[in-house]
Design a protein around this motif. Sequence first.
Motif, short mmCIF file in Angstrom:
data_model
loop_
_atom_site.label_atom_id
_atom_site.label_comp_id
_atom_site.label_asym_id
_atom_site.label_seq_id
_atom_site.Cartn_x
_atom_site.Cartn_y
_atom_site.Cartn_z
N MET A 61 0.82 -1.12 0.15
CA MET A 61 0.01 -0.06 -0.08
C MET A 61 0.92 1.25 -0.06
O MET A 61 2.11 1.18 0.42
CB MET A 61 -1.05 -0.05 1.12
N PRO A 62 0.33 2.30 -0.61
CA PRO A 62 1.08 3.63 -0.46
C PRO A 62 1.32 4.07 0.94
O PRO A 62 0.75 3.92 2.02
CB PRO A 62 0.21 4.43 -1.27
N LYS A 63 2.41 4.85 1.10
CA LYS A 63 2.71 5.54 2.45
C LYS A 63 3.05 4.62 3.51
O LYS A 63 4.41 4.90 3.94
CB LYS A 63 1.45 6.40 3.16
N LEU A 64 2.28 3.62 3.86
CA LEU A 64 2.95 2.61 4.93
C LEU A 64 2.49 1.19 4.30
O LEU A 64 1.22 1.11 3.79
CB LEU A 64 2.24 2.82 6.00
N GLU A 68 4.40 -2.53 7.83
CA GLU A 68 4.78 -1.17 8.58
C GLU A 68 3.57 -0.59 9.40
O GLU A 68 3.70 -0.32 10.81
CB GLU A 68 5.13 -0.01 7.58
N VAL A 69 2.25 -0.73 8.95
CA VAL A 69 1.13 -0.52 9.69
C VAL A 69 1.26 -1.17 11.04
O VAL A 69 0.97 -0.86 12.38
CB VAL A 69 -0.08 -0.55 9.12
N ILE A 70 1.39 -2.71 10.98
CA ILE A 70 1.26 -3.47 11.89
C ILE A 70 2.39 -3.17 13.18
O ILE A 70 2.00 -3.22 14.08
CB ILE A 70 1.27 -5.00 11.71
N LEU A 100 7.06 -10.23 12.65
CA LEU A 100 6.01 -9.22 13.40
C LEU A 100 5.06 -10.36 14.51
O LEU A 100 3.99 -9.44 14.77
CB LEU A 100 5.38 -8.48 12.42
N GLN A 101 4.83 -11.47 14.30
CA GLN A 101 4.07 -12.35 15.18
C GLN A 101 2.63 -11.89 14.82
O GLN A 101 1.51 -11.52 15.43
CB GLN A 101 4.32 -12.22 16.51
N ILE A 102 2.35 -11.74 13.35
CA ILE A 102 0.98 -11.39 12.76
C ILE A 102 0.06 -12.54 13.18
O ILE A 102 0.66 -13.89 12.94
CB ILE A 102 1.32 -11.20 11.39
N ASP A 103 -1.23 -12.17 13.47
CA ASP A 103 -2.23 -13.41 13.81
C ASP A 103 -2.54 -14.33 12.49
O ASP A 103 -2.76 -15.32 12.90
CB ASP A 103 -3.21 -12.77 14.47
N LEU A 214 15.86 -5.23 5.49
CA LEU A 214 15.83 -3.87 5.82
C LEU A 214 14.78 -3.82 7.06
O LEU A 214 14.64 -2.74 7.65
CB LEU A 214 15.42 -2.89 4.57
N GLU A 215 14.01 -4.88 7.15
CA GLU A 215 13.07 -4.86 8.26
C GLU A 215 13.31 -5.36 9.62
O GLU A 215 12.65 -5.09 10.62
CB GLU A 215 11.66 -5.68 7.89
#
Length: 216
Positions: A61-64, A68-70, A100-103, A214-215
């Motif tokens: 997505m643009p911007k983030l 990055e949002v998470i 990121l331990q995303i659900d 880079l993350e």
Amino acid sequence: MIDKSSLTLVIADDHPMLLSGLYDEMTRNGYNVVAKANNGELALQAILTEKPTIALLDIDMPKLSGFEVIKQAKEKGTKTKFIILSFHKETEYVIQAKKLQIDGYLLKEDAFEEIERCFEVVLNDGQYFSKSFAKAALEDASYELQKLNLLTPSEVTILKLVAQQKSTNDIADTLCVSSRTVEKHRSNIIDKLVLEKGTNMLTNWALVNKKLILEL
């Protein structure tokens, strides 16, 4: 069974038709979508303002980005459950999700029933990956993440510079250390990542996995 009356959703995707279709499908099935966003910045604002039960996010997505949002939302202490909904099946994306331990991680090719199965699992504090992922791919991602977690902060810094195609001498100048120190770190990184020995092996691996590195 999902208690839809107490469940709130934020959805985000930068493709207008996909976002509209997802919103229509959710509301038609009785879900309460409290906000929708077409970029990462708006998605983050909606999550922090609305405090939804679940945020369903695209990655690109643009911007983030969705990742990055998470990351930023978690840093601010949100209790929202995060589910990625993407076209990406590549291992590097799965590794980022696990880091990121995303659900949950769903694919846009999945049927709506898969989304509901994912909801049930994450609402019970489980982690759900789409059935479209091969078991071996998930295991490989976990293995790669375990290797990356072995790196020291100094090694991570050097790996990021390698991914930016910096030479050994450039890295030494940037970090104010000797070239020999950088070479020693590079050798340690190669050992920890179980890469083949060779002049450009680390650089080639870093370029292929640049987005992930880079993350870190």
